[in-house]
Design a protein around this motif. Structure first.
Motif, PDB file in Angstrom:
ATOM      1  N   VAL A 115      -5.253  -5.675 -10.604  1.00  0.00           N
ATOM      2  CA  VAL A 115      -5.457  -6.390  -9.339  1.00  0.00           C
ATOM      3  C   VAL A 115      -4.451  -5.917  -8.298  1.00  0.00           C
ATOM      4  N   THR A 116      -3.193  -5.751  -8.713  1.00  0.00           N
ATOM      5  CA  THR A 116      -2.177  -5.307  -7.762  1.00  0.00           C
ATOM      6  C   THR A 116      -2.498  -3.914  -7.230  1.00  0.00           C
ATOM      7  N   GLY A 117      -2.983  -3.037  -8.119  1.00  0.00           N
ATOM      8  CA  GLY A 117      -3.299  -1.683  -7.701  1.00  0.00           C
ATOM      9  C   GLY A 117      -4.508  -1.606  -6.790  1.00  0.00           C
ATOM     10  N   VAL A 118      -5.551  -2.351  -7.105  1.00  0.00           N
ATOM     11  CA  VAL A 118      -6.747  -2.364  -6.267  1.00  0.00           C
ATOM     12  C   VAL A 118      -6.408  -2.914  -4.881  1.00  0.00           C
ATOM     13  N   ARG A 119      -5.609  -3.963  -4.841  1.00  0.00           N
ATOM     14  CA  ARG A 119      -5.191  -4.508  -3.544  1.00  0.00           C
ATOM     15  C   ARG A 119      -4.412  -3.466  -2.745  1.00  0.00           C
ATOM     16  N   ALA A 120      -3.542  -2.730  -3.430  1.00  0.00           N
ATOM     17  CA  ALA A 120      -2.721  -1.725  -2.754  1.00  0.00           C
ATOM     18  C   ALA A 120      -3.586  -0.627  -2.151  1.00  0.00           C
ATOM     19  N   ALA A 121      -4.509  -0.091  -2.944  1.00  0.00           N
ATOM     20  CA  ALA A 121      -5.365   0.991  -2.461  1.00  0.00           C
ATOM     21  C   ALA A 121      -6.281   0.525  -1.344  1.00  0.00           C
ATOM     22  N   SER A 122      -6.820  -0.680  -1.501  1.00  0.00           N
ATOM     23  CA  SER A 122      -7.691  -1.232  -0.472  1.00  0.00           C
ATOM     24  C   SER A 122      -6.921  -1.457   0.826  1.00  0.00           C
ATOM     25  N   SER A 123      -5.703  -1.978   0.706  1.00  0.00           N
ATOM     26  CA  SER A 123      -4.870  -2.204   1.901  1.00  0.00           C
ATOM     27  C   SER A 123      -4.504  -0.888   2.583  1.00  0.00           C
ATOM     28  N   ALA A 124      -4.414   0.176   1.785  1.00  0.00           N
ATOM     29  CA  ALA A 124      -4.103   1.489   2.348  1.00  0.00           C
ATOM     30  C   ALA A 124      -5.285   2.071   3.105  1.00  0.00           C
ATOM     31  N   GLY A 125      -6.467   1.512   2.903  1.00  0.00           N
ATOM     32  CA  GLY A 125      -7.658   1.997   3.590  1.00  0.00           C
ATOM     33  C   GLY A 125      -8.520   2.918   2.754  1.00  0.00           C
ATOM     34  N   MET A 126      -8.218   3.023   1.473  1.00  0.00           N
ATOM     35  CA  MET A 126      -9.002   3.877   0.581  1.00  0.00           C
ATOM     36  C   MET A 126     -10.207   3.131   0.024  1.00  0.00           C
ATOM     37  N   ARG A 127     -11.230   3.875  -0.339  1.00  0.00           N
ATOM     38  CA  ARG A 127     -12.294   3.294  -1.144  1.00  0.00           C
ATOM     39  C   ARG A 127     -11.772   3.193  -2.572  1.00  0.00           C
ATOM     40  N   VAL A 128     -12.156   2.147  -3.280  1.00  0.00           N
ATOM     41  CA  VAL A 128     -11.522   1.862  -4.567  1.00  0.00           C
ATOM     42  C   VAL A 128     -12.571   1.620  -5.649  1.00  0.00           C
ATOM     43  N   LEU A 129     -12.384   2.318  -6.769  1.00  0.00           N
ATOM     44  CA  LEU A 129     -13.178   2.065  -7.967  1.00  0.00           C
ATOM     45  C   LEU A 129     -12.269   1.385  -8.983  1.00  0.00           C
ATOM     46  N   GLY A 130     -12.732   0.281  -9.527  1.00  0.00           N
ATOM     47  CA  GLY A 130     -11.959  -0.438 -10.542  1.00  0.00           C
ATOM     48  C   GLY A 130     -12.363   0.008 -11.936  1.00  0.00           C
ATOM     49  N   PHE A 131     -11.377   0.135 -12.828  1.00  0.00           N
ATOM     50  CA  PHE A 131     -11.635   0.576 -14.199  1.00  0.00           C
ATOM     51  C   PHE A 131     -11.146  -0.478 -15.180  1.00  0.00           C
ATOM     52  N   THR A 132     -11.995  -0.825 -16.155  1.00  0.00           N
ATOM     53  CA  THR A 132     -11.643  -1.868 -17.129  1.00  0.00           C
ATOM     54  C   THR A 132     -11.713  -1.375 -18.569  1.00  0.00           C
ATOM     55  N   GLY A 133     -11.797  -0.055 -18.768  1.00  0.00           N
ATOM     56  CA  GLY A 133     -12.044   0.482 -20.106  1.00  0.00           C
ATOM     57  C   GLY A 133     -10.997   0.165 -21.143  1.00  0.00           C
ATOM     58  N   VAL A 134      -9.738  -0.015 -20.722  1.00  0.00           N
ATOM     59  CA  VAL A 134      -8.689  -0.349 -21.690  1.00  0.00           C
ATOM     60  C   VAL A 134      -8.058  -1.705 -21.371  1.00  0.00           C
ATOM     61  N   ALA A 135      -8.774  -2.514 -20.606  1.00  0.00           N
ATOM     62  CA  ALA A 135      -8.258  -3.826 -20.217  1.00  0.00           C
ATOM     63  C   ALA A 135      -8.227  -4.781 -21.405  1.00  0.00           C
ATOM     64  N   HIS A 136      -7.263  -5.692 -21.381  1.00  0.00           N
ATOM     65  CA  HIS A 136      -7.150  -6.713 -22.427  1.00  0.00           C
ATOM     66  C   HIS A 136      -8.379  -7.621 -22.422  1.00  0.00           C
TER      67      HIS A 136
ATOM     68  N   PRO B 145       0.793  -1.240   0.000  1.00  0.00           N
ATOM     69  CA  PRO B 145       0.000   0.000   0.000  1.00  0.00           C
ATOM     70  C   PRO B 145       0.818   1.279   0.000  1.00  0.00           C
ATOM     71  N   HIS B 146       2.152   1.174   0.025  1.00  0.00           N
ATOM     72  CA  HIS B 146       3.010   2.327   0.332  1.00  0.00           C
ATOM     73  C   HIS B 146       2.793   3.531  -0.587  1.00  0.00           C
ATOM     74  N   VAL B 147       2.645   3.299  -1.904  1.00  0.00           N
ATOM     75  CA  VAL B 147       2.533   4.440  -2.806  1.00  0.00           C
ATOM     76  C   VAL B 147       1.181   5.144  -2.636  1.00  0.00           C
ATOM     77  N   TYR B 148       0.141   4.401  -2.296  1.00  0.00           N
ATOM     78  CA  TYR B 148      -1.141   5.033  -2.005  1.00  0.00           C
ATOM     79  C   TYR B 148      -1.099   5.765  -0.661  1.00  0.00           C
ATOM     80  N   LEU B 149      -0.416   5.197   0.306  1.00  0.00           N
ATOM     81  CA  LEU B 149      -0.241   5.898   1.583  1.00  0.00           C
ATOM     82  C   LEU B 149       0.537   7.188   1.385  1.00  0.00           C
ATOM     83  N   ALA B 150       1.544   7.155   0.504  1.00  0.00           N
ATOM     84  CA  ALA B 150       2.327   8.356   0.208  1.00  0.00           C
ATOM     85  C   ALA B 150       1.459   9.434  -0.429  1.00  0.00           C
ATOM     86  N   ALA B 151       0.532   9.018  -1.287  1.00  0.00           N
ATOM     87  CA  ALA B 151      -0.351   9.988  -1.939  1.00  0.00           C
ATOM     88  C   ALA B 151      -1.237  10.691  -0.914  1.00  0.00           C
ATOM     89  N   ALA B 152      -1.769   9.932   0.029  1.00  0.00           N
ATOM     90  CA  ALA B 152      -2.588  10.545   1.083  1.00  0.00           C
ATOM     91  C   ALA B 152      -1.731  11.457   1.960  1.00  0.00           C
TER      92      ALA B 152
END
Length: 235
Positions: free
Chosen positions: A177-198, A153-160
């Motif tokens: 998946v790695t990013g959503v886990r990071a933000a969630s672990s940081a304690g943030m509410r998380v919206l997932g985006f799939t608009g350019v996903a493979h 979660p460190h980079v999301y914690l740094a942003a806060a």
């Protein structure tokens, strides 16, 4: 805070690649081009393509580590460096905005930060190329600088911390998946985006399983989704 009320959302934190900049398809192509000739069995090209796509959002070095093990490439330090450089150059030269993101960000009246596994230099160059840099007012945070990549979660914690707010007052938007886990672990509410996903359909469930509150695939929806988290405020 009374009862089941959630903390007020006051800040927006965005991943870069796949949320702001449509660079992951570029990285996928470059990685595949460099690794395909190294396959012991050329018929495994589709398998390699899927393996890369499913790991986009990781540190490139860690992604290569996993692929090296899975496909027994035997990559050396020079190959790691060459592939990393090629990905960075291609993304810098070719990157485009995720469709709709510029308008969406203009409509969201919250302070904004970036939290990414990419290097600070690559983030800044990409945002400059696409005229988004000013919207983040210097709040650019790279996992390279905090020392621990997502899913830590460190980079999301740094942003806060960069805004002097608790993570619980931030909403994050991430596409991996790695990013959503990071933000969630940081304690943030998380919206997932799939608009350019493979694989939009497959990724949707993966992001929900990783901790996303909801998943969307069109950036035109983002202002409305953010507004729903802000009682009494308009997008």
């Amino acid at each position: 805070m009374k009862g089941n009320m959630k903390p007020e959302i006051t800040h927006l934190v965005c991943d870069c690649d796949g949320v702001l900049l449509d660079s992951e398809s570029i990285a996928l192509r470059v990685l595949h081009e460099h690794l395909l000739p190294l396959l012991e069995n050329p018929a495994d090209g589709d398998k390699l393509h899927h393996a890369i796509a499913s790991r986009l959002g990781m540190f490139t070095e860690l992604l290569l580590d996993e692929l090296d093990v899975e496909f027994s490439f035997g990559l050396n330090a020079a190959q790691y460096a060459a592939i990393n450089t090629a990905v960075g150059i291609a993304c810098g030269d070719e990157v485009q905005l995720v469709p709709g993101i510029a308008d969406a960000l203009q409509k969201i009246d919250l302070p904004k930060a970036v939290a990414s596994n990419s290097s600070t230099d690559r983030i800044i160059k990409g945002l400059q190329r696409c005229d988004l840099l000013a919207l983040f007012d210097g709040h650019i945070h790279s996992a390279h600088d905090v020392g621990r990549p997502k899913p830590a979660p460190h980079v999301y914690l740094a942003a806060a911390a960069g805004y002097g707010v608790a993570p619980q007052h931030c909403v994050a938007v991430d596409d991996s998946v790695t990013g959503v886990r990071a933000a969630s672990s940081a304690g943030m509410r998380v919206l997932g985006f799939t608009g350019v996903a493979h694989d939009r359909h497959g990724m949707r469930q993966k992001l929900l399983d990783a901790g996303a509150e909801l998943v969307f695939d069109d950036m035109q929806e983002l202002p409305v989704l953010i507004a729903a988290l802000l009682p009494g405020r308009a997008a």
